[in-house]
Write a protein that holds these residues in place. Structure first.
Motif, PDB file in Angstrom:
ATOM      1  N   PRO A   1       0.799  -1.286   0.010  1.00  0.00           N
ATOM      2  CA  PRO A   1      -0.026   0.044  -0.150  1.00  0.00           C
ATOM      3  C   PRO A   1       0.910   1.181  -0.108  1.00  0.00           C
ATOM      4  CG  PRO A   1      -0.926  -1.549   1.337  1.00  0.00           C
ATOM      5  CD  PRO A   1       0.286  -2.341   0.870  1.00  0.00           C
ATOM      6  N   ALA A   2       1.836   1.241   0.826  1.00  0.00           N
ATOM      7  CA  ALA A   2       2.777   2.461   0.889  1.00  0.00           C
ATOM      8  C   ALA A   2       3.459   2.596  -0.638  1.00  0.00           C
ATOM      9  CB  ALA A   2       3.735   2.191   1.877  1.00  0.00           C
ATOM     10  N   GLY A   3       3.905   1.561  -1.275  1.00  0.00           N
ATOM     11  CA  GLY A   3       4.475   1.628  -2.460  1.00  0.00           C
ATOM     12  C   GLY A   3       3.646   2.393  -3.256  1.00  0.00           C
ATOM     13  N   SER A   4       2.049   1.601  -3.536  1.00  0.00           N
ATOM     14  CA  SER A   4       1.190   2.190  -4.430  1.00  0.00           C
ATOM     15  C   SER A   4       0.804   3.730  -4.166  1.00  0.00           C
ATOM     16  CB  SER A   4      -0.081   1.513  -4.222  1.00  0.00           C
ATOM     17  OG  SER A   4       0.141  -0.256  -4.567  1.00  0.00           O
ATOM     18  N   ASP A   5       1.014   4.172  -2.996  1.00  0.00           N
ATOM     19  CA  ASP A   5       0.708   5.430  -2.594  1.00  0.00           C
ATOM     20  C   ASP A   5       1.699   6.390  -3.031  1.00  0.00           C
ATOM     21  OD1 ASP A   5       1.262   7.928  -0.819  1.00  0.00           O
ATOM     22  OD2 ASP A   5      -0.954   7.184  -0.106  1.00  0.00           O
ATOM     23  N   ARG A   6       3.076   6.163  -2.938  1.00  0.00           N
ATOM     24  CA  ARG A   6       4.047   6.823  -3.371  1.00  0.00           C
ATOM     25  C   ARG A   6       3.828   6.942  -5.012  1.00  0.00           C
ATOM     26  NH1 ARG A   6       6.953   4.053   0.582  1.00  0.00           N
ATOM     27  NH2 ARG A   6       7.539   2.476  -0.889  1.00  0.00           N
ATOM     28  N   ARG A   7       3.619   5.898  -5.682  1.00  0.00           N
ATOM     29  CA  ARG A   7       3.494   5.819  -7.158  1.00  0.00           C
ATOM     30  C   ARG A   7       2.606   6.637  -7.728  1.00  0.00           C
ATOM     31  NH1 ARG A   7       1.761   0.729 -10.962  1.00  0.00           N
ATOM     32  NH2 ARG A   7       2.497   1.564 -12.773  1.00  0.00           N
ATOM     33  N   ALA A   8       1.457   6.862  -6.940  1.00  0.00           N
ATOM     34  CA  ALA A   8       0.274   7.665  -7.466  1.00  0.00           C
ATOM     35  C   ALA A   8       0.611   8.956  -7.387  1.00  0.00           C
ATOM     36  CB  ALA A   8      -1.035   7.227  -6.359  1.00  0.00           C
ATOM     37  N   ARG A   9       1.236   9.351  -6.141  1.00  0.00           N
ATOM     38  CA  ARG A   9       1.774  10.656  -5.571  1.00  0.00           C
ATOM     39  C   ARG A   9       2.875  11.415  -7.022  1.00  0.00           C
ATOM     40  NH1 ARG A   9       1.133  12.913  -0.469  1.00  0.00           N
ATOM     41  NH2 ARG A   9       0.256  11.363   1.070  1.00  0.00           N
ATOM     42  N   ALA A  10       3.808  10.468  -7.167  1.00  0.00           N
ATOM     43  CA  ALA A  10       4.846  10.701  -8.288  1.00  0.00           C
ATOM     44  C   ALA A  10       4.008  10.902  -9.527  1.00  0.00           C
ATOM     45  CB  ALA A  10       5.711   9.707  -8.330  1.00  0.00           C
ATOM     46  N   ALA A  11       3.189  10.289  -9.876  1.00  0.00           N
ATOM     47  CA  ALA A  11       2.463  10.249 -11.097  1.00  0.00           C
ATOM     48  C   ALA A  11       1.497  11.586 -11.422  1.00  0.00           C
ATOM     49  CB  ALA A  11       1.514   9.125 -11.380  1.00  0.00           C
ATOM     50  N   LEU A  12       0.879  12.041 -10.147  1.00  0.00           N
ATOM     51  CA  LEU A  12       0.076  13.281 -10.266  1.00  0.00           C
ATOM     52  C   LEU A  12       1.073  14.367 -10.553  1.00  0.00           C
ATOM     53  CD1 LEU A  12      -2.204  12.432  -7.035  1.00  0.00           C
ATOM     54  CD2 LEU A  12      -2.951  12.865  -9.529  1.00  0.00           C
TER      55      LEU A  12
ATOM     56  N   GLY B   1      -9.083  -3.475  -0.871  1.00  0.00           N
ATOM     57  CA  GLY B   1      -8.656  -3.887  -2.318  1.00  0.00           C
ATOM     58  C   GLY B   1      -9.418  -2.973  -3.261  1.00  0.00           C
ATOM     59  N   ASP B   2     -10.314  -2.186  -2.959  1.00  0.00           N
ATOM     60  CA  ASP B   2     -11.040  -1.046  -3.684  1.00  0.00           C
ATOM     61  C   ASP B   2     -10.015   0.390  -3.536  1.00  0.00           C
ATOM     62  OD1 ASP B   2     -13.205  -2.519  -4.461  1.00  0.00           O
ATOM     63  OD2 ASP B   2     -14.598  -1.545  -2.634  1.00  0.00           O
ATOM     64  N   ARG B   3      -9.457   0.423  -2.535  1.00  0.00           N
ATOM     65  CA  ARG B   3      -8.248   1.350  -2.465  1.00  0.00           C
ATOM     66  C   ARG B   3      -7.406   1.287  -3.224  1.00  0.00           C
ATOM     67  NH1 ARG B   3      -8.936   5.026   1.428  1.00  0.00           N
ATOM     68  NH2 ARG B   3      -6.865   5.317   2.073  1.00  0.00           N
ATOM     69  N   GLY B   4      -6.987  -0.067  -3.425  1.00  0.00           N
ATOM     70  CA  GLY B   4      -5.868  -0.396  -4.290  1.00  0.00           C
ATOM     71  C   GLY B   4      -6.353  -0.042  -5.977  1.00  0.00           C
ATOM     72  N   GLN B   5      -7.550  -0.319  -6.084  1.00  0.00           N
ATOM     73  CA  GLN B   5      -8.002  -0.215  -7.638  1.00  0.00           C
ATOM     74  C   GLN B   5      -8.130   1.392  -7.646  1.00  0.00           C
ATOM     75  OE1 GLN B   5      -8.785  -2.221 -10.005  1.00  0.00           O
ATOM     76  NE2 GLN B   5      -7.666  -3.655  -8.774  1.00  0.00           N
ATOM     77  N   THR B   6      -8.353   2.379  -6.864  1.00  0.00           N
ATOM     78  CA  THR B   6      -8.398   3.525  -6.875  1.00  0.00           C
ATOM     79  C   THR B   6      -7.047   4.100  -7.314  1.00  0.00           C
ATOM     80  OG1 THR B   6     -10.186   3.795  -5.277  1.00  0.00           O
ATOM     81  CG2 THR B   6      -9.048   5.701  -5.711  1.00  0.00           C
ATOM     82  N   LEU B   7      -6.029   3.528  -6.499  1.00  0.00           N
ATOM     83  CA  LEU B   7      -4.868   4.084  -6.644  1.00  0.00           C
ATOM     84  C   LEU B   7      -4.268   3.717  -8.174  1.00  0.00           C
ATOM     85  CD1 LEU B   7      -2.859   3.380  -3.421  1.00  0.00           C
ATOM     86  CD2 LEU B   7      -3.703   5.558  -4.391  1.00  0.00           C
TER      87      LEU B   7
END
Length: 495
Positions: A106-117, A176-182
């Motif tokens: 989850p932390a890795g997906s969060d960082r990836r989404a931030r960087a993409a934005l 799971g839905d939060r992962g899909q949101t990211l």
């Protein structure tokens, strides 16, 4: 040298498997031979005495033993093959499993989404900044596909920010839905970048055949902006005297940064002209694009000072009427038994005191008035509605300008709040939009402080890196940012 562990199994484990397989094969062969020995011995011809007739029963026993040899041997061999195949399958399964990428945390997906934005937002902003320079050389019909690409990318980015804002507010709740949101955030950002990347090369082919006209356009824009920047600097003392030191300090900061960008543009335009005179087209394009980006940001800063001065004047003309309207709303609420927000009377009294106490910030006064009454009936009518809209537009504009000229240091959170403020203002919910915009500005300023303010330099390079005009990847500040997505926007690198 690649470790054997990366391939899924240590070498000593492979050696052990081979030894066990060899032992199994030897054991099977030995067992089959042991079973066959009695029969083979019975069938050997006698050498010392003549043959004698054997009884019937022993002949039956010998035939039974001979019949057993082949089945036993086949069974032993089959067992060996089965064991070996099982081991091989285990090895292959183990190797395949070890070669699969680890599931993202989850932390890795969060960082990836931030960087993409951040990356997508930078790409859209840089592409928007280049279009006016292209428009000076191309007709509107030719430019239309590029405007459409920027609009499409902006739409995808807005959807990504909306998803991220919901995620930050805790929706959805299922992991799971939060992962899909990211994943949706990253996918939207990737599509925004792809749309811009697809048009970058075409814009270069249209803009770069002859760099002379483009250089003339940039130099003309620079001269006009230099005159406007001088006017903005002259406006600062007036704002400080009329509206107080806080307003004057903000305007002075914008004017100083505008001059810093113009200093950088001066150096890069001179370099571009020298390179053009020497026939170095690649160097000319690189220096020219850096100058264009810096001129565009100086224009944002100068326009911000002018817009702030205009809105402060509009706000000053509204404060007295807004106070009267607010007091009428409070009286109406009391007459109907509607609960009055705590502190509303004190807020209005404080603003009335400021009107006679000396210089004050009229936009801040309107903000406090409209926020104090936001939940009361009648707060969204007449002069109060006009005041709330003016405050919200000023707050969103100030945050937008700050992010635009400091994007080299601003992270995902203030950009997301700014996008939410824009959506909320369009709803329209101006009071809530102003709150979001102010919070976005606070977080953006915090990011810049954490990044570190650039040391002053004679060429303005550090300010250009902070502003995202340069990518900061090389000793001279790196390549200039240009129209395009993540794959193409930094294409004007040396070499």
């Amino acid at each position: 040298m690649t470790s054997s562990l990366v391939r899924g199994r240590p070498r000593h484990a492979t050696a052990h498997i081979r030894v066990r397989v060899a032992h199994a094969l030897v054991g099977a062969v030995a067992g089959a031979g042991w079973l066959a020995l009695p029969v083979l011995a019975a069938q050997e011809p006698a050498t010392a005495s003549p043959p004698r007739a054997a009884p019937a029963a022993p002949q039956d026993d010998e035939s039974s033993a001979v019949d057993l040899i082949l089945p036993v041997a086949v069974l032993g061999a089959a067992g060996v093959v089965a064991a070996y195949s099982y081991i091989r399958r285990g090895r292959r399964a183990s190797g395949a499993a070890s070669s699969l990428p680890a599931a993202p945390t989850p932390a890795g997906s969060d960082r990836r989404a931030r960087a993409a934005l951040v990356e997508a937002d930078d790409s859209v902003r840089a592409s928007e900044e280049e279009l006016p320079f292209a428009a000076a050389l191309l007709d509107e019909r030719t430019l239309a596909p590029f405007r459409h690409a920027v609009h499409t990318a902006r739409t995808e980015l807005s959807a990504a920010f909306a998803l991220w804002h919901r995620y930050e507010e805790g929706e959805p709740r299922d992991p799971g839905d939060r992962g899909q949101t990211l994943a949706g955030v990253v996918g939207r950002c990737a599509e925004a970048g792809r749309v811009l990347d697809a048009r970058a090369g075409e814009l270069d082919r249209l803009r770069r055949p002859e760099v002379g006209p483009a250089l003339d356009v940039a130099e003309g824009a620079f001269r006009r902006l230099t005159a406007r920047a001088a006017g903005a600097r002259a406006t600062v003392p007036e704002l400080r005297e009329r509206y107080g030191p806080a307003v004057g300090a903000r305007a002075a900061g914008c004017a100083e940064e505008a001059m810093d960008r113009l200093v950088f543009a001066t150096a890069r335009l001179n370099e571009a002209r020298r390179a053009a005179d020497s026939g170095e087209k690649g160097r000319t394009v690189r220096q020219l694009r850096a100058a264009e980006g810096s001129v565009a940001q100086a224009g944002i800063l100068v326009a911000g000072v002018d817009r702030t001065a205009r809105r402060l004047g509009e706000a000053a003309a509204l404060v007295s009427a807004a106070l009267t309207g607010a007091e009428a709303v409070l009286a109406g609420a009391r007459a109907t038994g509607t609960p009055v927000p705590s502190g509303a009377d004190d807020t209005l009294a404080a603003v009335r005191t400021e009107l006679t106490a000396g210089p004050y910030d009229p936009l801040d006064a309107l903000r406090r008035i409209t926020r104090a009454l936001v939940r009361l009936p009648g707060a969204r009518s007449g002069v109060l509605d006009t005041a709330a809209d003016l405050v919200a537009r000023a707050a969103v504009g100030e945050a937008e300008d700050f992010v635009a000229v400091h994007r080299g240091a601003v992270g995902a959170d203030p950009r997301s709040l700014l996008a939410a403020a824009v959506r909320t203002l369009a709803a329209p919910h101006p009071v809530e939009a102003a709150v979001l915009a102010r919070r976005a500005l606070e977080l953006a300023e915090r990011d810049v402080r954490a990044h570190g303010l650039p040391e002053s330099d004679s060429l303005g390079t550090t300010g250009a890196v902070l502003g995202g005009v340069l990518l900061g990847e090389e000793p001279d500040g790196g390549p200039p940012v240009s129209f395009g997505g993540p794959e193409t926007r930094g294409r004007f690198r040396t070499g």
